[in-house]
Scaffold this motif. Structure first.
Motif, mmCIF file in Angstrom:
data_model
loop_
_atom_site.group_PDB
_atom_site.id
_atom_site.type_symbol
_atom_site.label_atom_id
_atom_site.label_comp_id
_atom_site.label_asym_id
_atom_site.label_seq_id
_atom_site.Cartn_x
_atom_site.Cartn_y
_atom_site.Cartn_z
ATOM 1 N N GLY A 1 -32.107 0.596 -93.557
ATOM 2 C CA GLY A 1 -32.720 0.862 -94.845
ATOM 3 C C GLY A 1 -33.054 2.325 -95.063
ATOM 4 N N GLY A 2 -32.409 3.220 -94.278
ATOM 5 C CA GLY A 2 -32.673 4.650 -94.423
ATOM 6 C C GLY A 2 -33.954 5.111 -93.767
ATOM 7 N N ALA A 3 -34.517 4.313 -92.858
ATOM 8 C CA ALA A 3 -35.786 4.652 -92.221
ATOM 9 C C ALA A 3 -35.717 6.008 -91.543
ATOM 10 C CB ALA A 3 -36.163 3.579 -91.201
ATOM 11 N N LEU A 4 -36.762 6.809 -91.753
ATOM 12 C CA LEU A 4 -36.830 8.139 -91.149
ATOM 13 C C LEU A 4 -37.272 8.037 -89.693
ATOM 14 C CD1 LEU A 4 -38.600 9.982 -94.094
ATOM 15 C CD2 LEU A 4 -36.189 10.171 -93.452
ATOM 16 N N PRO A 5 -36.747 8.915 -88.830
ATOM 17 C CA PRO A 5 -37.147 8.874 -87.427
ATOM 18 C C PRO A 5 -38.532 9.482 -87.226
ATOM 19 C CG PRO A 5 -35.668 10.716 -87.802
ATOM 20 C CD PRO A 5 -35.730 9.960 -89.100
ATOM 21 N N PRO A 6 -39.144 9.279 -86.054
ATOM 22 C CA PRO A 6 -40.407 9.951 -85.748
ATOM 23 C C PRO A 6 -40.203 11.456 -85.660
ATOM 24 C CG PRO A 6 -39.528 8.889 -83.789
ATOM 25 C CD PRO A 6 -38.681 8.430 -84.941
ATOM 26 N N ALA A 7 -41.289 12.193 -85.557
ATOM 27 C CA ALA A 7 -41.235 13.659 -85.602
ATOM 28 C C ALA A 7 -40.342 14.250 -84.524
ATOM 29 C CB ALA A 7 -42.647 14.232 -85.485
ATOM 30 N N ASP A 8 -40.246 13.589 -83.373
ATOM 31 C CA ASP A 8 -39.402 14.102 -82.289
ATOM 32 C C ASP A 8 -38.080 13.356 -82.200
ATOM 33 O OD1 ASP A 8 -40.306 11.657 -81.412
ATOM 34 O OD2 ASP A 8 -40.946 12.347 -79.435
ATOM 35 N N GLY A 9 -37.702 12.635 -83.255
ATOM 36 C CA GLY A 9 -36.529 11.785 -83.186
ATOM 37 C C GLY A 9 -35.231 12.426 -83.623
ATOM 38 N N PHE A 10 -35.124 13.738 -83.511
ATOM 39 C CA PHE A 10 -33.891 14.435 -83.865
ATOM 40 C C PHE A 10 -33.159 14.854 -82.598
ATOM 41 C CE2 PHE A 10 -37.189 17.669 -83.532
ATOM 42 C CZ PHE A 10 -36.587 18.667 -82.791
ATOM 43 N N THR A 11 -31.877 15.201 -82.753
ATOM 44 C CA THR A 11 -31.102 15.727 -81.637
ATOM 45 C C THR A 11 -30.495 17.072 -82.033
ATOM 46 O OG1 THR A 11 -29.157 14.476 -82.353
ATOM 47 C CG2 THR A 11 -30.552 13.475 -80.677
ATOM 48 N N THR A 12 -30.251 17.912 -81.052
ATOM 49 C CA THR A 12 -29.626 19.210 -81.258
ATOM 50 C C THR A 12 -28.206 19.162 -80.715
ATOM 51 O OG1 THR A 12 -31.749 20.349 -81.053
ATOM 52 C CG2 THR A 12 -29.770 21.678 -80.765
ATOM 53 N N ILE A 13 -27.252 19.507 -81.564
ATOM 54 C CA ILE A 13 -25.835 19.462 -81.200
ATOM 55 C C ILE A 13 -25.328 20.882 -80.992
ATOM 56 C CG2 ILE A 13 -23.528 18.726 -81.919
ATOM 57 C CD1 ILE A 13 -24.983 16.770 -83.868
ATOM 58 N N ALA A 14 -25.006 21.250 -79.764
ATOM 59 C CA ALA A 14 -24.473 22.580 -79.475
ATOM 60 C C ALA A 14 -23.003 22.636 -79.869
ATOM 61 C CB ALA A 14 -24.638 22.905 -77.997
ATOM 62 N N LEU A 15 -22.620 23.695 -80.580
ATOM 63 C CA LEU A 15 -21.222 23.845 -80.993
ATOM 64 C C LEU A 15 -20.404 24.467 -79.871
ATOM 65 C CD1 LEU A 15 -21.336 24.969 -84.724
ATOM 66 C CD2 LEU A 15 -21.522 22.695 -83.713
ATOM 67 N N THR A 16 -19.235 23.883 -79.618
ATOM 68 C CA THR A 16 -18.301 24.407 -78.631
ATOM 69 C C THR A 16 -16.935 24.520 -79.298
ATOM 70 O OG1 THR A 16 -17.750 22.184 -77.829
ATOM 71 C CG2 THR A 16 -19.575 23.320 -76.747
ATOM 72 N N GLY A 17 -15.934 24.881 -78.514
ATOM 73 C CA GLY A 17 -14.590 25.006 -79.064
ATOM 74 C C GLY A 17 -14.381 26.337 -79.739
ATOM 75 N N ALA A 18 -13.797 26.340 -80.935
ATOM 76 C CA ALA A 18 -13.387 27.579 -81.596
ATOM 77 C C ALA A 18 -14.554 28.411 -82.111
ATOM 78 C CB ALA A 18 -12.449 27.255 -82.761
ATOM 79 N N TYR A 19 -15.678 27.777 -82.408
ATOM 80 C CA TYR A 19 -16.783 28.511 -83.025
ATOM 81 C C TYR A 19 -17.413 29.505 -82.059
ATOM 82 C CZ TYR A 19 -21.090 29.719 -85.341
ATOM 83 O OH TYR A 19 -22.118 30.436 -85.914
ATOM 84 N N GLU A 20 -17.689 30.720 -82.561
ATOM 85 C CA GLU A 20 -18.404 31.740 -81.789
ATOM 86 C C GLU A 20 -19.442 32.396 -82.679
ATOM 87 O OE1 GLU A 20 -15.892 34.611 -79.970
ATOM 88 O OE2 GLU A 20 -14.669 33.138 -78.897
ATOM 89 N N GLN A 21 -20.668 32.488 -82.170
ATOM 90 C CA GLN A 21 -21.730 33.178 -82.894
ATOM 91 C C GLN A 21 -21.423 34.673 -82.926
ATOM 92 O OE1 GLN A 21 -23.973 31.206 -84.172
ATOM 93 N NE2 GLN A 21 -25.892 32.300 -84.527
ATOM 94 N N VAL A 22 -21.659 35.332 -84.073
ATOM 95 C CA VAL A 22 -21.341 36.754 -84.225
ATOM 96 C C VAL A 22 -22.597 37.515 -84.621
ATOM 97 C CG1 VAL A 22 -19.991 38.469 -85.491
ATOM 98 C CG2 VAL A 22 -18.974 36.251 -84.920
ATOM 99 N N GLY A 23 -23.053 38.416 -83.754
ATOM 100 C CA GLY A 23 -24.167 39.295 -84.091
ATOM 101 C C GLY A 23 -25.431 38.532 -84.443
ATOM 102 N N THR A 24 -26.279 39.206 -85.237
ATOM 103 C CA THR A 24 -27.578 38.630 -85.597
ATOM 104 C C THR A 24 -27.679 38.291 -87.083
ATOM 105 O OG1 THR A 24 -28.488 40.859 -85.929
ATOM 106 C CG2 THR A 24 -28.758 39.863 -83.743
ATOM 107 N N GLY A 25 -26.567 38.410 -87.808
ATOM 108 C CA GLY A 25 -26.583 38.102 -89.230
ATOM 109 C C GLY A 25 -26.521 36.598 -89.476
ATOM 110 N N VAL A 26 -26.239 36.231 -90.732
ATOM 111 C CA VAL A 26 -26.142 34.821 -91.110
ATOM 112 C C VAL A 26 -24.817 34.277 -90.606
ATOM 113 C CG1 VAL A 26 -26.042 33.193 -93.025
ATOM 114 C CG2 VAL A 26 -27.618 35.136 -93.117
ATOM 115 N N ASN A 27 -24.872 33.361 -89.674
ATOM 116 C CA ASN A 27 -23.677 32.726 -89.135
ATOM 117 C C ASN A 27 -23.448 31.387 -89.816
ATOM 118 O OD1 ASN A 27 -22.281 34.035 -86.458
ATOM 119 N ND2 ASN A 27 -24.378 34.800 -86.723
ATOM 120 N N LEU A 28 -23.824 30.282 -89.189
ATOM 121 C CA LEU A 28 -23.667 28.983 -89.829
ATOM 122 C C LEU A 28 -24.450 28.940 -91.142
ATOM 123 C CD1 LEU A 28 -24.029 26.538 -86.817
ATOM 124 C CD2 LEU A 28 -21.940 27.082 -88.068
#
Length: 312
Positions: free
Chosen positions: A159-186
């Protein structure tokens, strides 16, 4: 692709478009032509936009306030109190909940669009962080972080229920993507036409990436001969991807293949009223974009607008 991933992302495109489907202005209000330029509060500094029916929601990068604007009359109302941190990428779900990217606050909020009440808040990260944009699928909300090579996933329950405050996950990007400098990336994020993966744009390089949300593995979306300098907000309608190029004052129009692995640039949209537009949403048969005016020094009296243009 395994069965849980298909379940998590199945129908993603349909869900992502639920807030965009609308009749034309003539069908909705015969004889009424919605304004092409909408006034926002002076000093507001808009960046994000989401639409639902005849209403658009704008977030302030200056104060975090949320402004709801009637696209037919042009009248606006503040529904979300200032937070002191930015309100950037926005999306509305079919339940009338507004998902808000918190920029330098490193967080996300979920608001009731009727009352402006905060239903939930999630602290993804601390400085350096810039939670920039969000896309909704049937089973999750995904957020980009312009300072980190990661996505944040908020799972949505029955029913679209929201997770608890700590109920998120962090997905690290791998493969072709590379972070560049300190500007706006993603920056901007949407789904692929088949709903099985995500597409993100890297502003610093103008590159589009397809991301497998189960693994974080990324590949370049092949658009021969083109990159998308200053790429910002993304909007997918069917197989047509709209890429806002903010400081270029234009929208690139790309036709993607079903899997979102490749595409062809089919045109650009410009308008004399553009003044560094950042993100885009569809309503009443048109595209709406807030003018962030990044090249204009902001003051409490600086005027801001949003612009409506026809789809390509």
């Amino acid at each position: 692709m395994n069965r849980p991933l298909r379940a998590a992302l199945g129908g993603a495109l349909t869900a992502a478009l639920l807030t965009s489907v609308a009749v034309t202005p003539a069908q909705a209000h015969p004889g009424v032509r919605p304004p092409a330029v909408l006034a926002l509060p002076d000093g507001f500094q808009p960046e994000g936009i989401a639409t639902a029916g005849r209403y658009a929601y704008f977030g302030s990068r200056a104060t975090g306030a949320i402004q709801r604007v009637d696209l037919i009359t042009g009248r606006g109302t503040t529904i979300g109190a200032p937070t002191g941190t930015p309100s950037l990428g926005l999306k509305v779900d079919p339940r009338g909940r507004l998902f808000v990217s918190g920029g330098t606050g490193g967080d996300a909020r979920v608001l009731d669009t009727r009352t402006g009440d905060v239903l939930a808040r999630y602290q993804f990260a601390t400085a350096p962080t810039f939670v920039n944009d969000v896309v909704l699928t049937r089973h999750a909300a995904y957020f980009t972080d312009s300072n980190r090579p990661v996505l944040y996933r908020l799972p949505l329950g029955r029913g679209g229920a929201l997770p608890p405050a700590d109920g998120f996950t962090t997905i690290a990007l791998t493969g072709a993507y590379e972070q560049v400098g300190t500007g706006v990336n993603l920056n901007g994020i949407t789904t692929t036409p088949d709903g099985k993966a995500l597409i993100v744009v890297q502003s610093t390089t103008g590159t589009l990436y397809r991301v497998d949300p189960a693994t974080g593995v990324s590949t370049v979306v092949d658009v021969p001969g083109h990159t998308f300098t200053n790429g910002d907000g993304l909007l997918l309608l069917g197989r047509t991807l709209y890429v806002v190029q903010n400081r270029l004052n234009q929208i690139a129009v790309v036709t993607l293949n079903h899997a979102g692995t490749a595409g062809t640039l089919t045109g650009t949209i410009t308008d004399g009223n553009f003044d560094v537009p950042t993100t885009v949403a569809k309503a009443l048969g048109r595209l709406y974009l807030p003018n962030a005016r990044f090249t204009t020094p902001p003051t409490p009296t600086t005027p801001y607008t949003a612009v409506a243009v026809r789809t390509h």
